[in-house]
Design a protein around this motif. Structure first.
Motif, PDB file in Angstrom:
ATOM      1  N   VAL A   1      54.228  63.546  54.002  1.00 51.84           N
ATOM      2  CA  VAL A   1      53.254  63.217  52.876  1.00 51.84           C
ATOM      3  C   VAL A   1      54.247  62.226  52.002  1.00 51.84           C
ATOM      4  O   VAL A   1      55.235  62.742  51.260  1.00 51.84           O
ATOM      5  CB  VAL A   1      52.760  64.560  52.133  1.00 51.84           C
ATOM      6  CG1 VAL A   1      54.005  65.696  51.937  1.00 51.84           C
ATOM      7  CG2 VAL A   1      52.145  64.298  50.959  1.00 51.84           C
TER       8      VAL A   1
ATOM      9  N   ALA B   1      43.633  66.457  49.549  1.00 53.15           N
ATOM     10  CA  ALA B   1      44.386  66.511  50.778  1.00 53.15           C
ATOM     11  C   ALA B   1      43.562  67.060  51.831  1.00 53.15           C
ATOM     12  O   ALA B   1      43.483  66.685  53.044  1.00 53.15           O
ATOM     13  CB  ALA B   1      45.761  66.975  50.476  1.00 53.15           C
TER      14      ALA B   1
ATOM     15  N   ILE C   1      51.559  69.824  48.965  1.00 47.30           N
ATOM     16  CA  ILE C   1      50.792  69.283  49.909  1.00 47.30           C
ATOM     17  C   ILE C   1      51.501  69.771  51.264  1.00 47.30           C
ATOM     18  O   ILE C   1      51.045  70.184  52.203  1.00 47.30           O
ATOM     19  CB  ILE C   1      50.379  67.906  49.900  1.00 47.30           C
ATOM     20  CG1 ILE C   1      49.412  67.764  48.584  1.00 47.30           C
ATOM     21  CG2 ILE C   1      49.834  67.433  51.103  1.00 47.30           C
ATOM     22  CD1 ILE C   1      49.324  66.344  48.287  1.00 47.30           C
TER      23      ILE C   1
ATOM     24  N   LEU D   1      50.314  61.675  55.265  1.00 52.61           N
ATOM     25  CA  LEU D   1      49.527  61.462  54.266  1.00 52.61           C
ATOM     26  C   LEU D   1      49.855  60.912  52.801  1.00 52.61           C
ATOM     27  O   LEU D   1      51.244  61.367  52.377  1.00 52.61           O
ATOM     28  CB  LEU D   1      48.942  62.969  53.611  1.00 52.61           C
ATOM     29  CG  LEU D   1      47.805  63.056  52.595  1.00 52.61           C
ATOM     30  CD1 LEU D   1      46.516  63.041  53.246  1.00 52.61           C
ATOM     31  CD2 LEU D   1      48.037  64.621  51.992  1.00 52.61           C
TER      32      LEU D   1
END
Length: 404
Positions: A100, A79, A144, A183
């Motif tokens: 994410v 990431a 993340i 993401l």
């Protein structure tokens, strides 16, 4: 609203960054070998695509190491690299501007195994409190988002090896709803005895000991697949937001479809329908597809279903087909996002990477690319299938004048 890819992060048995991975893929260098993370001697399947040279402590703060599985450590570093590639600094984004969405097929099995070993051998007081989440399917999304302060829409998708594409499709939906950056993708890593037994029980693993002959999709000698670890994470962004900040664009997520096969013996497999719906969603005809990245299950029946679907939609041998995952093994939910990244790199450089090892069987009416092939590439189609009948198909489109 158009969703474009502005950053790529890769973790693969053939490379821990985009440049290394892409070079190995074009050259057909294999990352498959005998398992080293545990002694596989007592198991029928003994080969895997392992990531070597990764030391989590070189990239992550010490406090995170006892909290996270290898899968999550790889995901956090990947990431970071995807954001760097996109020239996005998460800390500088407004609140709720980024989220994410990842996929997982197994969760943090190695972490879970280690804690169960501690429970059995020492007692419950030796089991880490982090076991409560380190094994969980959603842990990569959670870690993340915490590390990068991503407070926008976040989730996890679980549909076995099809999950990586389904996660990217869900990210595209969130972009269309107004979130500027997501993401997305997947990283899987389950090369440990507990994970190995689960994978073996699922069927399909090759027991061939020779790494060059173990995973041969669309070959008369196909005998199953070799599992691996890794995957890819992509920075997905609205076109308007990417243009506003002057971002470099790899291309567009142009179309997607998911189907589920009927119960065996009750109807036709759903892969052909998924391909057709994905093409319709992208607004293109079969003749507009320049390359197909195959699921490449590596068993006669599954390969036949895929080859027949491709021949039915595109015509016999009418479109180049490749399976670069023969260099890495099948990475479960991480495999299809890695194929997406590979597709964007192929479009960027106008070259189709090879399927290594395979000698195409006469039983399959496809144009299988076994050596790197220069080609005019604008649209690519990526296929992923999971146990239980999951089919996921995605169309990606290269950068055009509109996207830049």
């Amino acid at each position: 609203m158009t969703a474009v890819v502005t950053g790529l992060g890769v973790a693969a048995p053939t490379g821990l960054d985009v440049t290394e991975y892409w070079s190995a893929t074009l050259e057909g260098r294999s990352g498959i070998g005998r398992v080293t993370r545990f002694d596989p001697q007592s198991y029928p399947a003994q080969l895997a695509g392992e990531i070597s040279g990764f030391v989590a402590a070189d990239h992550l703060p010490g406090r995170l190491l006892p909290q996270t599985d290898r899968m999550t450590q790889l995901a956090l570093v990947t990431a970071d690299r995807a954001f760097v590639d996109a020239e996005v600094v998460p800390a500088e984004l407004p609140d709720y501007a980024a989220g994410v969405i990842t996929a997982s097929s197994s969760g943090g099995f190695e972490f879970g195994q280690n804690e169960l070993r501690a429970l059995w051998s020492k007692g419950s007081e030796y089991v880490s409190a982090y076991q409560s989440f380190a094994w969980f399917y959603a842990v990569n999304s959670g870690q993340i988002s915490i590390r990068n302060g991503l407070r926008g829409p976040s989730s996890v998708v679980v549909s076995d090896q099809a999950g990586g594409l389904d996660a990217v499709a869900q990210a595209r939906r969130q972009i269309r709803k107004g979130t500027p950056i997501i993401l997305t993708g997947a990283i899987d890593a389950s090369i440990c005895p507990w994970g190995w037994v689960a994978q073996w029980a699922g069927g399909g693993l090759s027991t061939v000991k020779d790494p060059s002959r173990a995973y041969l999709p669309f070959d008369e000698d196909a005998s199953g697949y070799v599992p691996g670890e890794g995957g890819a994470l992509l920075v997905l962004e609205s076109l308007a937001h990417a243009k506003q900040r002057g971002a470099r664009v790899y291309g567009e997520i142009a179309g997607h479809a998911s189907t589920v096969d009927p119960r065996p013996g009750t109807g036709e497999p759903g892969l052909r329908r998924a391909i057709e719906i994905a093409l319709a969603d992208a607004g293109i005809a079969p003749a507009d597809v320049d390359v197909v990245f195959a699921d490449a299950a590596g068993t006669a029946e599954a390969d036949r279903i895929e080859a027949d679907a491709l021949a039915a939609v595109f015509g016999p041998r009418a479109v180049p087909v490749t399976a670069p995952k023969t260099t890495t093994g099948r990475l479960y939910s991480g495999g299809a996002p890695l194929d997406l990244a590979t597709a964007f790199l192929a479009i960027r450089d106008q070259i189709i990477p090879p399927t290594i090892g395979t000698t195409l069987s006469d039983d399959y009416s496809i144009d299988l690319v076994t050596d790197s092939r220069s080609a005019l590439l604008h649209n690519a189609l990526v296929i992923a299938r999971g146990a239980g009948g999951f089919n996921s198909v995605m169309v990606v489109r290269g950068p055009s004048r509109e996207l830049n």
